[in-house]
Design an enzyme around this catalytic site. Sequence first.
Site, PDB file in Angstrom:
ATOM      1  N   TYR A  81       0.847  -1.190   0.000  1.00 35.88           N
ATOM      2  CA  TYR A  81       0.000   0.000   0.000  1.00 35.88           C
ATOM      3  C   TYR A  81       0.887   1.246   0.000  1.00 35.88           C
ATOM      4  CZ  TYR A  81      -4.012  -2.897   1.440  1.00 35.88           C
ATOM      5  OH  TYR A  81      -5.013  -3.847   1.515  1.00 35.88           O
ATOM      6  N   GLY A  97     -18.612   1.438  -3.272  1.00 35.00           N
ATOM      7  CA  GLY A  97     -19.426   2.647  -3.364  1.00 35.00           C
ATOM      8  C   GLY A  97     -20.827   2.445  -3.894  1.00 35.00           C
TER       9      GLY A  97
END
Length: 323
Positions: A61, A212
């Site tokens: 990440y 989302g």
Amino acid sequence: MTTITKMPLGKNGPLVSKLGLGCMRMSSVWGSPANDESESIATIQMALDNGINFLNTGDFYGSGHNELLVGKAIKGRRDDAFISVKFGAIFYGNQWLGLDLRPIAIKNFINYSLVRLGIDTIDLYQPCRLDNSVPIEDVIGTVADLIKEGKVRYLGVSEITAEQLRKAHSVHPVTALEIGYSLADRQIESDLLPAAKELGIGVVAFANTAEGLLTGEMKAPLAANDYHNHFSRFQGDNLIKNLEKVEVLRKMAQEKGYTPTQLAIAWVNAQGDDIMPLVSMSRRSRLPENIQAMGIVFTPEETNILNTHFSSGAIVGSTYLQR
């Protein structure tokens, strides 16, 4: 504010918070650092202050930035945090190159992770996924060796099949399975989730809003530069049909006085005492609403509506979860 309860992470695992904090969005996914590092650190510390001790990161990440960030946030309060780290993904910039699960690579990865995090032991260490490049016995066996050496406390796995889970668990007891799970993505209910329950493995469920889709904020058509366009469930008629499904969730949220996102998290939370919603946050302002979601209770009628309306396969098209 809702009190965050504890859950055992698997049958023989440690007690951790029932809500987990995903730290990935605090760094750009695979590249440069996020804009406001101080806000990200403050978010982690506020989460710890409110009883959220499960912090999820990955050595890839932000090309290591995320681990450095978590390390800064937990400095001086190591005992307050349970650190989960994923490994194995190889990127060049933001280009996915594949996986490296060789034992020699894993032993290299963990040394860098420990230095970046500023700790001596990683609480939960897990391959980000498994492929056929290296035998499962070698991957899991290497982590088992790291546990014997004291560099790792517990073994986790991520984004794998029921067959792979059983095989991994036969090599060394698996404490936690990290997997995408939401009202819109229920494919794990057929075999992977039952296997985890049978083996006494805790489930860390990410993507609770299905990238989302379940927030109630998405509109069709999407902007041309929206990354969601890469996935078929967000394309053309698929998106229109899927957003019609989400209207049921949005209406229920409005009637209950919450947001669709909160209901999406609450539904995952309600699926079992051994299932943890893992919610990505990078701002303190998000914490109160997500913590509040953990206290939402559904009536039997509401549960039936959601489970019927969002039955497995009801959302059309695929996402990154099937890549």
